[in-house]
Design a protein around this motif. Structure first.
Motif, PDB file in Angstrom:
ATOM      1  N   THR A 185       0.836  -1.205   0.000  1.00 41.97           N
ATOM      2  CA  THR A 185       0.000   0.000   0.000  1.00 41.97           C
ATOM      3  C   THR A 185       0.866   1.248   0.000  1.00 41.97           C
ATOM      4  O   THR A 185       0.606   2.211  -0.733  1.00 41.97           O
ATOM      5  N   SER A 186       1.904   1.250   0.827  1.00 42.81           N
ATOM      6  CA  SER A 186       2.823   2.389   0.874  1.00 42.81           C
ATOM      7  C   SER A 186       3.501   2.599  -0.472  1.00 42.81           C
ATOM      8  O   SER A 186       3.654   3.735  -0.941  1.00 42.81           O
ATOM      9  N   GLU A 187       3.874   1.509  -1.159  1.00 40.09           N
ATOM     10  CA  GLU A 187       4.537   1.643  -2.451  1.00 40.09           C
ATOM     11  C   GLU A 187       3.580   2.155  -3.526  1.00 40.09           C
ATOM     12  O   GLU A 187       3.990   2.891  -4.424  1.00 40.09           O
ATOM     13  N   ILE A 188       2.297   1.763  -3.457  1.00 42.04           N
ATOM     14  CA  ILE A 188       1.321   2.274  -4.426  1.00 42.04           C
ATOM     15  C   ILE A 188       1.227   3.792  -4.333  1.00 42.04           C
ATOM     16  O   ILE A 188       1.251   4.506  -5.351  1.00 42.04           O
TER      17      ILE A 188
ATOM     18  N   ALA B  50       8.893  14.161 -17.056  1.00 43.31           N
ATOM     19  CA  ALA B  50       8.290  12.848 -17.299  1.00 43.31           C
ATOM     20  C   ALA B  50       8.465  12.450 -18.765  1.00 43.31           C
ATOM     21  O   ALA B  50       8.287  13.267 -19.672  1.00 43.31           O
ATOM     22  N   THR B  51       8.830  11.205 -18.987  1.00 42.76           N
ATOM     23  CA  THR B  51       8.916  10.639 -20.334  1.00 42.76           C
ATOM     24  C   THR B  51       7.865   9.544 -20.461  1.00 42.76           C
ATOM     25  O   THR B  51       7.375   9.002 -19.467  1.00 42.76           O
ATOM     26  N   SER B  52       7.521   9.230 -21.693  1.00 38.92           N
ATOM     27  CA  SER B  52       6.503   8.208 -21.903  1.00 38.92           C
ATOM     28  C   SER B  52       6.961   6.853 -21.363  1.00 38.92           C
ATOM     29  O   SER B  52       6.164   6.087 -20.824  1.00 38.92           O
ATOM     30  N   GLU B  53       8.271   6.549 -21.485  1.00 37.52           N
ATOM     31  CA  GLU B  53       8.793   5.281 -20.986  1.00 37.52           C
ATOM     32  C   GLU B  53       8.716   5.220 -19.466  1.00 37.52           C
ATOM     33  O   GLU B  53       8.329   4.188 -18.892  1.00 37.52           O
ATOM     34  N   ALA B  54       9.057   6.327 -18.810  1.00 37.84           N
ATOM     35  CA  ALA B  54       9.024   6.348 -17.341  1.00 37.84           C
ATOM     36  C   ALA B  54       7.596   6.222 -16.829  1.00 37.84           C
ATOM     37  O   ALA B  54       7.324   5.482 -15.876  1.00 37.84           O
ATOM     38  N   LEU B  55       6.663   6.953 -17.459  1.00 33.54           N
ATOM     39  CA  LEU B  55       5.264   6.877 -17.037  1.00 33.54           C
ATOM     40  C   LEU B  55       4.690   5.483 -17.302  1.00 33.54           C
ATOM     41  O   LEU B  55       3.911   4.961 -16.490  1.00 33.54           O
ATOM     42  N   LYS B  56       5.087   4.884 -18.425  1.00 29.91           N
ATOM     43  CA  LYS B  56       4.597   3.545 -18.741  1.00 29.91           C
ATOM     44  C   LYS B  56       5.078   2.530 -17.711  1.00 29.91           C
ATOM     45  O   LYS B  56       4.324   1.642 -17.275  1.00 29.91           O
ATOM     46  N   ALA B  57       6.355   2.664 -17.291  1.00 29.41           N
ATOM     47  CA  ALA B  57       6.901   1.750 -16.292  1.00 29.41           C
ATOM     48  C   ALA B  57       6.194   1.916 -14.952  1.00 29.41           C
ATOM     49  O   ALA B  57       5.888   0.930 -14.269  1.00 29.41           O
ATOM     50  N   LEU B  58       5.913   3.171 -14.569  1.00 22.13           N
ATOM     51  CA  LEU B  58       5.200   3.412 -13.313  1.00 22.13           C
ATOM     52  C   LEU B  58       3.769   2.883 -13.376  1.00 22.13           C
ATOM     53  O   LEU B  58       3.261   2.308 -12.406  1.00 22.13           O
ATOM     54  N   ASP B  59       3.115   3.093 -14.529  1.00 22.77           N
ATOM     55  CA  ASP B  59       1.743   2.593 -14.684  1.00 22.77           C
ATOM     56  C   ASP B  59       1.703   1.075 -14.579  1.00 22.77           C
ATOM     57  O   ASP B  59       0.802   0.505 -13.944  1.00 22.77           O
ATOM     58  N   GLU B  60       2.674   0.403 -15.199  1.00 27.26           N
ATOM     59  CA  GLU B  60       2.708  -1.055 -15.165  1.00 27.26           C
ATOM     60  C   GLU B  60       2.970  -1.576 -13.756  1.00 27.26           C
ATOM     61  O   GLU B  60       2.338  -2.538 -13.301  1.00 27.26           O
ATOM     62  N   LEU B  61       3.879  -0.910 -13.060  1.00 28.50           N
ATOM     63  CA  LEU B  61       4.179  -1.336 -11.691  1.00 28.50           C
ATOM     64  C   LEU B  61       2.971  -1.141 -10.779  1.00 28.50           C
ATOM     65  O   LEU B  61       2.641  -2.003  -9.962  1.00 28.50           O
ATOM     66  N   GLU B  62       2.283  -0.004 -10.936  1.00 22.39           N
ATOM     67  CA  GLU B  62       1.094   0.235 -10.114  1.00 22.39           C
ATOM     68  C   GLU B  62      -0.012  -0.773 -10.440  1.00 22.39           C
ATOM     69  O   GLU B  62      -0.705  -1.268  -9.529  1.00 22.39           O
ATOM     70  N   ALA B  63      -0.171  -1.096 -11.738  1.00 26.40           N
ATOM     71  CA  ALA B  63      -1.194  -2.069 -12.121  1.00 26.40           C
ATOM     72  C   ALA B  63      -0.917  -3.431 -11.497  1.00 26.40           C
ATOM     73  O   ALA B  63      -1.836  -4.133 -11.052  1.00 26.40           O
ATOM     74  N   ASN B  64       0.363  -3.819 -11.446  1.00 24.60           N
ATOM     75  CA  ASN B  64       0.723  -5.090 -10.810  1.00 24.60           C
ATOM     76  C   ASN B  64       0.379  -5.082  -9.329  1.00 24.60           C
ATOM     77  O   ASN B  64      -0.176  -6.051  -8.796  1.00 24.60           O
ATOM     78  N   TYR B  65       0.712  -3.996  -8.664  1.00 25.23           N
ATOM     79  CA  TYR B  65       0.414  -3.908  -7.236  1.00 25.23           C
ATOM     80  C   TYR B  65      -1.096  -3.846  -6.993  1.00 25.23           C
ATOM     81  O   TYR B  65      -1.607  -4.472  -6.057  1.00 25.23           O
ATOM     82  N   MET B  66      -1.823  -3.111  -7.843  1.00 30.57           N
ATOM     83  CA  MET B  66      -3.268  -2.997  -7.667  1.00 30.57           C
ATOM     84  C   MET B  66      -3.963  -4.337  -7.881  1.00 30.57           C
ATOM     85  O   MET B  66      -5.005  -4.609  -7.280  1.00 30.57           O
ATOM     86  N   SER B  67      -3.392  -5.206  -8.738  1.00 33.86           N
ATOM     87  CA  SER B  67      -4.007  -6.514  -8.969  1.00 33.86           C
ATOM     88  C   SER B  67      -4.016  -7.368  -7.707  1.00 33.86           C
ATOM     89  O   SER B  67      -4.831  -8.286  -7.580  1.00 33.86           O
ATOM     90  N   LEU B  68      -3.123  -7.062  -6.771  1.00 31.72           N
ATOM     91  CA  LEU B  68      -3.124  -7.792  -5.500  1.00 31.72           C
ATOM     92  C   LEU B  68      -4.397  -7.528  -4.707  1.00 31.72           C
ATOM     93  O   LEU B  68      -4.849  -8.378  -3.938  1.00 31.72           O
ATOM     94  N   PHE B  69      -4.983  -6.359  -4.912  1.00 32.30           N
ATOM     95  CA  PHE B  69      -6.220  -5.985  -4.221  1.00 32.30           C
ATOM     96  C   PHE B  69      -7.442  -6.190  -5.113  1.00 32.30           C
ATOM     97  O   PHE B  69      -8.482  -6.656  -4.657  1.00 32.30           O
ATOM     98  N   MET B  70      -7.303  -5.820  -6.409  1.00 30.37           N
ATOM     99  CA  MET B  70      -8.455  -5.806  -7.314  1.00 30.37           C
ATOM    100  C   MET B  70      -8.623  -7.098  -8.105  1.00 30.37           C
ATOM    101  O   MET B  70      -9.689  -7.346  -8.671  1.00 30.37           O
ATOM    102  N   GLY B  71      -7.573  -7.927  -8.158  1.00 26.02           N
ATOM    103  CA  GLY B  71      -7.622  -9.120  -8.988  1.00 26.02           C
ATOM    104  C   GLY B  71      -7.238  -8.800 -10.428  1.00 26.02           C
ATOM    105  O   GLY B  71      -6.959  -7.650 -10.772  1.00 26.02           O
TER     106      GLY B  71
END
Length: 275
Positions: free
Chosen positions: A198-201, A217-238
Motif C-alpha cells: 500500500t505504501s509503495e502504491i 516525465a517521459t513516456s517510458e518512465a510513465l509507462k513503467a510506473l503505470d505497469e508497476l502500479e497495475a501489478n500492485y493494484m491486482s493484488l487488491f483488485m484481482g
C-alpha cells in the motif's frame, strides 16, 4: 436428380467413341466400384476465455485504498468471437455404384479419392485426405498462473522482531533495569505485505505527479510506473488472464431443411453438450 443425371452422363461418356483410341476386346468382365460424395461441414468456433483471478489482498482493498474489487472469486468468462462453416466431401455409403466393361469397349479414365468416392471422369490425379472429426486447439496459452505478491519488487520475506528483555545496569552509581531487546527474524504475514505494498502504491502515484509537475516525465518512465502500479493494484483488485480457444465440430446433414443443435454455449463454461 443430380445423382441420376450424373450417372446417365457417365454412362454416356463410357459409350462415346474417342477419336484416336483403338477399341479393345475383353474376354473377362472388368468392374469399377465408386461412391458419390456427400457434404459434411466443419464448424470452427473461435472463443475468448477470460480467467478471473481474485487478488490475495482483496479483503483489505476498501480499508487500504477505498475501493471495492470487482473480482472476488475464481471463475471463467467465455465469449464467442467467430463461427465459420467449412464444407468437405465424404463418401456416401447409400450412393455406391459399379461400372462394368465387357466385350468391345473404349478406354475411359475414372478417378477416385483414397476414400473411394468418384473424383472425376477423364481428369487428373486427385489426392485428398480426410480431416479429423474433432479438433481442439488453444491458440494462446496464458502465461501466469496467479498473482504472487512476493515477486512484485525486491522485498524480503522476513521481518525483524524485538523481544522485550531487561538487564540490570549501573547508571550514575545506581543499579537500574534497562531495556535491552533481543533481535530475531520471523516470516512476514499478509498484513505486513499489505502495509508495504500500500505504501509503495502511494509512493508510485507521488512519483508520477512529481515527474509531471517537474516536466521531466517521459513516456517510458510513465509507462513503467503505470505497469508497476497495475501489478500492485491486482493484488487488491484481482486480474484477468485472456486466451483464445478454437474448437472444430464436424457434422453431416441427414435431411434437407432440418434444424439440429450442434452444441450449447455457456458464458461460464464455454461450449457444452448438445443436451
Amino acid at each position: 436428380m443430380k445423382k441420376l443425371f450424373f450417372i446417365i452422363g457417365l454412362v454416356g461418356l463410357v459409350s462415346l467413341s474417342v477419336s484416336g483410341q483403338k477399341k479393345r476386346e475383353l474376354t473377362t468382365q472388368v468392374s469399377v466400384d465408386y461412391t458419390l460424395p456427400k457434404i459434411s461441414y466443419d464448424v470452427v468456433v473461435t472463443m475468448e476465455c477470460s480467467r478471473l483471478i481474485p487478488g490475495p489482498f482483496r479483503q483489505y482493498a476498501e480499508q487500504q485504498l477505498g475501493v471495492s474489487p470487482e473480482i472476488t472469486s475464481e471463475g471463467e468468462e467465455w465469449m464467442i468471437k467467430n463461427i465459420k462453416f467449412i464444407p468437405r466431401a465424404l463418401p456416401d455409403p447409400k450412393a455406391s455404384y459399379t461400372v462394368n466393361a465387357v466385350g468391345e469397349y473404349n478406354s475411359i479414365l475414372l478417378n477416385v479419392t483414397p476414400e473411394g468416392f468418384l473424383a472425376g471422369v477423364g481428369s487428373g490425379i486427385t489426392n485428398q485426405t480426410r480431416d479429423e472429426e474433432i479438433v481442439y486447439e488453444e491458440k494462446e496459452k496464458s502465461v501466469g498462473t496467479g498473482i504472487n505478491y512476493v515477486y512484485f519488487g525486491i522485498r524480503s520475506t522476513q521481518k525483524e522482531v524485538l523481544d522485550s528483555n531487561f538487564t540490570e545496569m549501573e547508571v550514575e552509581g545506581e543499579m537500574r533495569r534497562v531495556w535491552d531487546p533481543i533481535e530475531r527474524h520471523v516470516l512476514k504475514e499478509n498484513k505486513d505485505y499489505v502495509d508495504e505494498i500500500t505504501s509503495e502504491i502511494f509512493n508510485i502515484r507521488k512519483k508520477r505527479l512529481e515527474l509531471l509537475a517537474g516536466g521531466s516525465a517521459t513516456s517510458e518512465a510513465l509507462k513503467a510506473l503505470d505497469e508497476l502500479e497495475a501489478n500492485y493494484m491486482s493484488l487488491f483488485m484481482g486480474k484477468r488472464e485472456t486466451r483464445e480457444v478454437v474448437k472444430t465440430i464436424s457434422f453431416v446433414p441427414e435431411k434437407a431443411d432440418e434444424s439440429i443443435v450442434l452444441f450449447r454455449f455457456s458464458a461460464n463454461d464455454g461450449i457444452t453438450a448438445r443436451n
